[in-house]
Design a protein around this motif. Structure first.
Motif, PDB file in Angstrom:
ATOM      1  N   LYS A   1      20.483  55.895  15.594  1.00  0.00           N
ATOM      2  CA  LYS A   1      20.024  57.250  15.894  1.00  0.00           C
ATOM      3  C   LYS A   1      21.021  58.306  15.400  1.00  0.00           C
ATOM      4  O   LYS A   1      20.631  59.295  14.776  1.00  0.00           O
ATOM      5  CB  LYS A   1      19.789  57.400  17.400  1.00  0.00           C
ATOM      6  N   GLU A   2      22.306  58.097  15.647  1.00  0.00           N
ATOM      7  CA  GLU A   2      23.319  59.068  15.242  1.00  0.00           C
ATOM      8  C   GLU A   2      23.384  59.203  13.723  1.00  0.00           C
ATOM      9  O   GLU A   2      23.521  60.306  13.194  1.00  0.00           O
ATOM     10  CB  GLU A   2      24.687  58.671  15.798  1.00  0.00           C
ATOM     11  N   ALA A   3      23.271  58.082  12.999  1.00  0.00           N
ATOM     12  CA  ALA A   3      23.317  58.122  11.538  1.00  0.00           C
ATOM     13  C   ALA A   3      22.095  58.848  10.972  1.00  0.00           C
ATOM     14  O   ALA A   3      22.206  59.584   9.987  1.00  0.00           O
ATOM     15  CB  ALA A   3      23.401  56.701  10.976  1.00  0.00           C
ATOM     16  N   VAL A   4      20.940  58.659  11.596  1.00  0.00           N
ATOM     17  CA  VAL A   4      19.719  59.340  11.145  1.00  0.00           C
ATOM     18  C   VAL A   4      19.854  60.847  11.372  1.00  0.00           C
ATOM     19  O   VAL A   4      19.543  61.647  10.486  1.00  0.00           O
ATOM     20  CB  VAL A   4      18.466  58.780  11.860  1.00  0.00           C
ATOM     21  N   ILE A   5      20.334  61.239  12.532  1.00  0.00           N
ATOM     22  CA  ILE A   5      20.528  62.661  12.830  1.00  0.00           C
ATOM     23  C   ILE A   5      21.483  63.285  11.816  1.00  0.00           C
ATOM     24  O   ILE A   5      21.227  64.367  11.274  1.00  0.00           O
ATOM     25  CB  ILE A   5      21.052  62.855  14.270  1.00  0.00           C
ATOM     26  N   LYS A   6      22.565  62.587  11.529  1.00  0.00           N
ATOM     27  CA  LYS A   6      23.549  63.083  10.564  1.00  0.00           C
ATOM     28  C   LYS A   6      22.920  63.223   9.177  1.00  0.00           C
ATOM     29  O   LYS A   6      23.113  64.238   8.500  1.00  0.00           O
ATOM     30  CB  LYS A   6      24.744  62.137  10.510  1.00  0.00           C
TER      31      LYS A   6
ATOM     32  N   LEU B   1      12.103  55.835  16.990  1.00  0.00           N
ATOM     33  CA  LEU B   1      12.604  56.933  16.170  1.00  0.00           C
ATOM     34  C   LEU B   1      11.538  58.023  16.014  1.00  0.00           C
ATOM     35  O   LEU B   1      11.849  59.210  16.077  1.00  0.00           O
ATOM     36  CB  LEU B   1      13.054  56.421  14.795  1.00  0.00           C
ATOM     37  N   CYS B   2      10.287  57.609  15.835  1.00  0.00           N
ATOM     38  CA  CYS B   2       9.180  58.572  15.750  1.00  0.00           C
ATOM     39  C   CYS B   2       9.115  59.427  17.010  1.00  0.00           C
ATOM     40  O   CYS B   2       8.992  60.654  16.937  1.00  0.00           O
ATOM     41  CB  CYS B   2       7.848  57.853  15.564  1.00  0.00           C
ATOM     42  N   GLU B   3       9.186  58.771  18.155  1.00  0.00           N
ATOM     43  CA  GLU B   3       9.121  59.491  19.431  1.00  0.00           C
ATOM     44  C   GLU B   3      10.314  60.427  19.588  1.00  0.00           C
ATOM     45  O   GLU B   3      10.167  61.566  20.036  1.00  0.00           O
ATOM     46  CB  GLU B   3       9.068  58.496  20.589  1.00  0.00           C
ATOM     47  N   PHE B   4      11.486  59.968  19.193  1.00  0.00           N
ATOM     48  CA  PHE B   4      12.695  60.769  19.334  1.00  0.00           C
ATOM     49  C   PHE B   4      12.645  62.017  18.444  1.00  0.00           C
ATOM     50  O   PHE B   4      13.003  63.107  18.881  1.00  0.00           O
ATOM     51  CB  PHE B   4      13.924  59.923  18.998  1.00  0.00           C
ATOM     52  N   LEU B   5      12.197  61.840  17.187  1.00  0.00           N
ATOM     53  CA  LEU B   5      12.175  62.960  16.246  1.00  0.00           C
ATOM     54  C   LEU B   5      10.897  63.788  16.321  1.00  0.00           C
ATOM     55  O   LEU B   5      10.838  64.886  15.772  1.00  0.00           O
ATOM     56  CB  LEU B   5      12.357  62.442  14.809  1.00  0.00           C
ATOM     57  N   GLY B   6       9.866  63.232  16.952  1.00  0.00           N
ATOM     58  CA  GLY B   6       8.594  63.935  17.042  1.00  0.00           C
ATOM     59  C   GLY B   6       7.849  63.975  15.721  1.00  0.00           C
ATOM     60  O   GLY B   6       7.229  64.986  15.382  1.00  0.00           O
TER      61      GLY B   6
ATOM     62  N   THR C   1       5.525  61.393  12.689  1.00  0.00           N
ATOM     63  CA  THR C   1       4.654  60.218  12.623  1.00  0.00           C
ATOM     64  C   THR C   1       5.345  59.063  11.903  1.00  0.00           C
ATOM     65  O   THR C   1       6.330  59.256  11.183  1.00  0.00           O
ATOM     66  CB  THR C   1       3.351  60.559  11.880  1.00  0.00           C
ATOM     67  N   GLU C   2       4.783  57.877  12.075  1.00  0.00           N
ATOM     68  CA  GLU C   2       5.342  56.693  11.412  1.00  0.00           C
ATOM     69  C   GLU C   2       5.293  56.803   9.886  1.00  0.00           C
ATOM     70  O   GLU C   2       6.272  56.443   9.224  1.00  0.00           O
ATOM     71  CB  GLU C   2       4.632  55.427  11.896  1.00  0.00           C
ATOM     72  N   PRO C   3       4.198  57.317   9.291  1.00  0.00           N
ATOM     73  CA  PRO C   3       4.206  57.481   7.833  1.00  0.00           C
ATOM     74  C   PRO C   3       5.340  58.391   7.334  1.00  0.00           C
ATOM     75  O   PRO C   3       5.881  58.184   6.250  1.00  0.00           O
ATOM     76  CB  PRO C   3       2.841  58.094   7.531  1.00  0.00           C
ATOM     77  N   THR C   4       5.712  59.379   8.128  1.00  0.00           N
ATOM     78  CA  THR C   4       6.823  60.256   7.758  1.00  0.00           C
ATOM     79  C   THR C   4       8.125  59.468   7.716  1.00  0.00           C
ATOM     80  O   THR C   4       8.901  59.579   6.762  1.00  0.00           O
ATOM     81  CB  THR C   4       6.940  61.443   8.739  1.00  0.00           C
ATOM     82  N   ILE C   5       8.359  58.659   8.735  1.00  0.00           N
ATOM     83  CA  ILE C   5       9.574  57.830   8.784  1.00  0.00           C
ATOM     84  C   ILE C   5       9.595  56.870   7.590  1.00  0.00           C
ATOM     85  O   ILE C   5      10.621  56.706   6.932  1.00  0.00           O
ATOM     86  CB  ILE C   5       9.664  57.043  10.113  1.00  0.00           C
TER      87      ILE C   5
END
Length: 96
Positions: A79-84, A46-51, A53-57
């Motif tokens: 992924k789709e639920a996070v984007i939404k 998810l970090c890589e996908f959103l660009g 850091t892990e602390p942000t997630i």
């Protein structure tokens, strides 16, 4: 006391009736539809996908900004639920 039912139905007929009843039950439940195209992803993915850091997630997860699921001790994300969720937060205009 056990319930005993006598029927002339064969085992395959009983299975088919049971399958139909289960299908009807789940169709009539208002369960959320999940994406079957992509499996849940890890925090690192998810970090890589959103660009970010892990602390942000981790911070977003703890504040309830993004949905997640816990499978045993592992955390996974749809992924789709996070984007939404992220796009809905942006539309709301409030950031904490």
């Amino acid at each position: 006391m056990e319930n005993l039912f006598l029927t002339s139905l064969t085992t395959p007929e009983v299975r088919e009736l049971f399958r139909q009843e289960l299908q009807n039950y789940f169709e009539n439940q208002n369960l959320p539809v999940t994406s079957k195209s992509e499996p849940p992803i890890t925090t690192k993915q998810l970090c890589e996908f959103l660009g970010v850091t892990e602390p942000t997630i981790i911070r977003w997860r703890k504040k309830g900004k993004i949905p997640f699921m816990q499978i045993g001790s592992a955390l996974r994300y749809d992924k789709e639920a996070v984007i939404k969720a992220i796009s809905e937060k942006k539309k709301g205009g409030t950031q904490k």
